[in-house]
Design a protein around this motif. Structure first.
Motif, PDB file in Angstrom:
ATOM      1  N   SER A 132       0.818  -1.217   0.000  1.00  0.00           N
ATOM      2  CA  SER A 132       0.000   0.000   0.000  1.00  0.00           C
ATOM      3  C   SER A 132       0.851   1.265   0.000  1.00  0.00           C
ATOM      4  CB  SER A 132      -0.980  -0.001   1.177  1.00  0.00           C
ATOM      5  OG  SER A 132      -0.345   0.328   2.390  1.00  0.00           O
ATOM      6  N   ALA A 133       2.169   1.128   0.166  1.00  0.00           N
ATOM      7  CA  ALA A 133       3.062   2.287   0.050  1.00  0.00           C
ATOM      8  C   ALA A 133       3.424   2.579  -1.400  1.00  0.00           C
ATOM      9  CB  ALA A 133       4.337   2.067   0.862  1.00  0.00           C
ATOM     10  N   ALA A 134       3.065   1.670  -2.298  1.00  0.00           N
ATOM     11  CA  ALA A 134       3.204   1.930  -3.736  1.00  0.00           C
ATOM     12  C   ALA A 134       1.857   2.456  -4.231  1.00  0.00           C
ATOM     13  CB  ALA A 134       3.598   0.645  -4.455  1.00  0.00           C
ATOM     14  N   ASP A 135       1.727   2.628  -5.535  1.00  0.00           N
ATOM     15  CA  ASP A 135       0.479   3.163  -6.073  1.00  0.00           C
ATOM     16  C   ASP A 135      -0.493   2.018  -6.307  1.00  0.00           C
ATOM     17  OD1 ASP A 135      -1.537   4.159  -7.942  1.00  0.00           O
ATOM     18  OD2 ASP A 135      -0.280   5.946  -8.028  1.00  0.00           O
ATOM     19  N   PHE A 136      -1.569   1.965  -5.539  1.00  0.00           N
ATOM     20  CA  PHE A 136      -2.480   0.821  -5.621  1.00  0.00           C
ATOM     21  C   PHE A 136      -3.082   0.694  -7.006  1.00  0.00           C
ATOM     22  CE2 PHE A 136      -6.330  -1.652  -5.158  1.00  0.00           C
ATOM     23  CZ  PHE A 136      -5.878  -2.724  -4.415  1.00  0.00           C
ATOM     24  N   GLU A 137      -3.554   1.810  -7.539  1.00  0.00           N
ATOM     25  CA  GLU A 137      -4.234   1.756  -8.844  1.00  0.00           C
ATOM     26  C   GLU A 137      -3.284   1.407  -9.986  1.00  0.00           C
ATOM     27  OE1 GLU A 137      -7.765   4.564 -10.018  1.00  0.00           O
ATOM     28  OE2 GLU A 137      -6.408   5.683  -8.707  1.00  0.00           O
ATOM     29  N   TYR A 138      -2.105   2.055  -9.978  1.00  0.00           N
ATOM     30  CA  TYR A 138      -1.219   1.955 -11.139  1.00  0.00           C
ATOM     31  C   TYR A 138      -0.092   0.940 -10.992  1.00  0.00           C
ATOM     32  CZ  TYR A 138      -3.431   6.318 -12.713  1.00  0.00           C
ATOM     33  OH  TYR A 138      -4.324   7.279 -13.120  1.00  0.00           O
ATOM     34  N   LEU A 250       5.195   8.961  -6.902  1.00  0.00           N
ATOM     35  CA  LEU A 250       4.908   7.722  -6.172  1.00  0.00           C
ATOM     36  C   LEU A 250       5.208   6.515  -7.062  1.00  0.00           C
ATOM     37  CD1 LEU A 250       3.773   6.306  -3.673  1.00  0.00           C
ATOM     38  CD2 LEU A 250       1.483   6.560  -4.634  1.00  0.00           C
ATOM     39  N   THR A 251       4.847   6.627  -8.320  1.00  0.00           N
ATOM     40  CA  THR A 251       5.055   5.492  -9.234  1.00  0.00           C
ATOM     41  C   THR A 251       6.499   5.430  -9.721  1.00  0.00           C
ATOM     42  OG1 THR A 251       4.467   6.855 -11.133  1.00  0.00           O
ATOM     43  CG2 THR A 251       2.689   5.585 -10.124  1.00  0.00           C
TER      44      THR A 251
ATOM     45  N   ILE B  62      -6.388   0.334   0.919  1.00  0.00           N
ATOM     46  CA  ILE B  62      -5.039  -0.265   0.769  1.00  0.00           C
ATOM     47  C   ILE B  62      -4.124   0.735   0.048  1.00  0.00           C
ATOM     48  CG2 ILE B  62      -3.766  -2.371   0.155  1.00  0.00           C
ATOM     49  CD1 ILE B  62      -6.042  -2.963   2.018  1.00  0.00           C
ATOM     50  N   GLN B  63      -4.197   1.987   0.458  1.00  0.00           N
ATOM     51  CA  GLN B  63      -3.349   3.016  -0.141  1.00  0.00           C
ATOM     52  C   GLN B  63      -2.756   3.890   0.965  1.00  0.00           C
ATOM     53  OE1 GLN B  63      -2.477   3.696  -3.696  1.00  0.00           O
ATOM     54  NE2 GLN B  63      -0.945   4.492  -2.294  1.00  0.00           N
ATOM     55  N   SER B  64      -1.497   3.679   1.270  1.00  0.00           N
ATOM     56  CA  SER B  64      -0.755   4.545   2.179  1.00  0.00           C
ATOM     57  C   SER B  64       0.032   5.534   1.327  1.00  0.00           C
ATOM     58  CB  SER B  64       0.190   3.701   3.048  1.00  0.00           C
ATOM     59  OG  SER B  64      -0.528   2.653   3.674  1.00  0.00           O
ATOM     60  N   HIS B  65       0.978   6.249   1.942  1.00  0.00           N
ATOM     61  CA  HIS B  65       1.908   7.108   1.197  1.00  0.00           C
ATOM     62  C   HIS B  65       1.146   8.139   0.339  1.00  0.00           C
ATOM     63  CE1 HIS B  65       6.295   6.706  -0.532  1.00  0.00           C
ATOM     64  NE2 HIS B  65       6.095   7.856   0.077  1.00  0.00           N
ATOM     65  N   GLU B  72       2.085  13.643  -7.106  1.00  0.00           N
ATOM     66  CA  GLU B  72       2.126  13.146  -8.487  1.00  0.00           C
ATOM     67  C   GLU B  72       0.810  13.464  -9.200  1.00  0.00           C
ATOM     68  OE1 GLU B  72       3.324   9.041  -8.903  1.00  0.00           O
ATOM     69  OE2 GLU B  72       3.433   9.200 -11.087  1.00  0.00           O
TER      70      GLU B  72
END
Lengths: 390, 390
Positions: A132-138, A250-251, B62-65, B72
């Motif tokens: 979840s520290a990355a981009d969930f959607e992308y 983020l990505t 499920i989205q942190s950060h 972005e």
């Protein structure tokens, strides 16, 4: 920057890092927080605010609002509290907010802590929480997790600068060696280059030995305005002579380069400029080795070695305990452990311990100026702090 | 406090609040963030850092950060970002960190945002996520959720100061009336005292009409050092003349009193002292009406009315749009909505809107000095900011 006043560390404290099955978040906070306050030798009444780094107890333990939980647990009175989060840089972000508040003259003495409790959950839940520290959607939705993202970074690095697989393994070996000398480290296990190569494959070229650990732990720091610190500290005062905080997309796909992590370069330059120094003046550093490739890249981006030469420098022993610039004397995220929200503060614990000359068997020589470097995500967040003994 | 420099709001922007099924977190951020930047009339390049309040996307999405995600998304460059969390005071904590950084001279212009996406989850998941702002071990595990905790507060208030059930209902009616005049409000529905009394029982004496809403939404603010603000702002500059941040025990049981919320008293006093004013100088306020009883208690703890007299003052119309001190002109958490991480910043949006004279049908007279009051948990965290038009 115009009105900053000098700020110093006067107390440190951390738990042992590891799979601490019998210890709750509350117990971790209590242990590390009280250690730091005792180390500072101050009355609890002196503490005016609490900054807590916690990455994901909201998900892993259904416990948010960790700032208030920590102040009640530590019985430090009804002081203002806050929780910060910025992925794996969470702890250093808490540190920086406390630093800013003292610099602005709002407080004279603050407590800063970080805590994470991870090992009680099944591995899929840990992985989901970390992702979840990355981009969930992308990213995450498309199957990416951090090992796969950093594996792409490693592969691209090989393409641009040559294969450093062996030197990555050497970084793991070196960090495990250092951790053997750190009683708080999670891993006390000597490993070999062969073991790293033949470890369980995670995301090519990374094996399990290239990856940092899943860790329970807490680390705290007491910060004070230097003018106050000089009067009340029990031990040697360690000044924060520079601090930098930078961001990036983020990505992974949004980054200009994935082999030079721009956030590190920017945060380091900000910190060096404030300190009035260059990378050459740094004697030693705790750098964010979430994966072995990251450690190599960090030592370049921080200006310790030329771009593309970090691996060679490591192989030549330049980052060893007796090297030109010892890196991750604590064992790093790889072997000391990576309790996410506590990691930045545990790095600072190590830097201060070295500067004070309290590092025992892993004590380095000339530990006068050191830094901690803390990344969040694929370097979407970076904090660098430079410390100097007074 | 010694070195603070003056800081002002130069831009505001928020989404409509409500069940925004078709809008993702990213879309909410994009809409509100760009509105605020446009409102400030500045180039994106001017923004040096981003402070994001988000309570629990880590659990609900499920989205942190979120800091890095927001920078972005808003295409504001690779600037330093951070996420703050302190339960329902999350947004105001982000605001305060940005304020401190400008006050310390680290930045001149920062963007501050808050976002929450809640309505996409089943109600049990929403409730569990909200309950994590209380003490999981000592409260939630024993069956407490926030309605039950604030119901205890209401019952104790009745015991100490007399039954104010009817006035609580009047607070709900008044906030719904105000929301009718706010196009961004979630509720556009006139209600009656009878409806409140006969609403679905949640935790005695609270019915569903005494409770704030589950809301998707985002709100942003552009902050600048006042000396810079005066040069670059497109609209009337609104100065932050006072700010306070205080804490209390996380648990309800740990509090000295549960009918005088100490964190509010302390944060307000800190803010008033910094502003060089008293409660009498405040013309209007957005206060944290998570439940109707909280609004009544807040107006006492902030010093607007004597202890035990808040309900009577409300019944006498003193907090209405045309009253002595209008409260929650936006509709409040009760009727405008309560998108947790965005709430504090949405309150600030309203205060600035009123001071600028842009509030349309709900515009109050003499809106020169106003405050926002934002609580976290059962008042374990409180932030109060005082604003004045320049």
């Amino acid at each position: 920057m115009i009105v900053l006043r000098s700020v110093s560390v006067i107390g440190i404290g951390e738990t042992r890092m590891g799979k601490l099955t019998s210890k709750s978040i509350r117990m971790l906070i209590k242990e590390a927080g009280n250690k730091a306050i005792e180390d500072a030798g101050i009355e609890k009444e002196r503490i005016q605010a609490l900054y807590m780094g916690n990455y994901n107890a909201s998900y892993w333990s259904i416990q948010s609002h960790i700032g208030a939980l920590a102040s009640e647990t530590l019985e430090i009175g009804h002081i203002p509290t806050i929780r910060t989060e910025g992925a794996c840089a969470t702890g250093s972000l808490a540190f920086r907010q406390g630093l800013n508040a003292i610099a602005a003259g709002i407080y004279d003495v603050v407590l800063i802590g970080g805590v994470e409790k991870m090992t009680h959950k099944p591995i899929e839940t840990i992985t989901t929480g970390l992702a979840s520290a990355a981009d969930f959607e992308y990213e995450v939705n498309l199957g990416s997790t951090f090992p796969s993202l950093f594996a792409m970074i490693a592969n691209r690095y090989f393409y641009e600068y040559g294969d450093v697989r062996k030197e990555m393994a050497m970084a793991a070996v070196q960090n495990h060696d250092n951790a053997l000398l750190n009683s708080n480290a999670q891993m006390h296990k000597k490993i070999t280059i062969d073991q790293v190569f033949n470890g369980f494959p995670v995301a090519h070229p990374l094996t399990v030995y290239d990856c940092s650990l899943v860790t329970d732990g807490a680390a705290f720091v007491v910060l004070a305005a230097t003018e106050v610190a000089e009067k009340i500290a029990k031990k040697r005062v360690v000044e924060v002579i520079g601090t930098g905080h930078a961001g990036d997309s983020l990505t992974l796909a949004g980054k200009k380069s994935i082999t030079t992590l721009e956030a590190t370069v920017k945060a380091a330059n900000e910190a060096y400029k404030m300190a009035g120094i260059t990378a050459k003046d740094i004697g030693f550093a705790e750098v964010h080795d979430c994966f072995t490739i990251t450690q190599i890249i960090n030592t370049e981006d921080l200006g310790f070695f030329e771009k593309g030469r970090g691996a060679k420098a490591l192989a030549e022993g330049k980052t060893a305990l007796d090297g030109q610039i010892p890196i991750n004397t604590s064992g790093g995220l790889k072997a000391k452990g990576h309790p996410i929200g506590a990691t930045g503060l545990s790095q600072i614990n190590e830097v201060v311990t070295q500067i004070r000359g309290e590092a025992g068997a892993r004590q380095i020589k000339n530990a006068n100026i050191g830094l901690n470097h803390n990344l969040g995500g694929t370097a979407a967040t970076c904090v660098v702090n430079v410390f100097k003994g007074r």
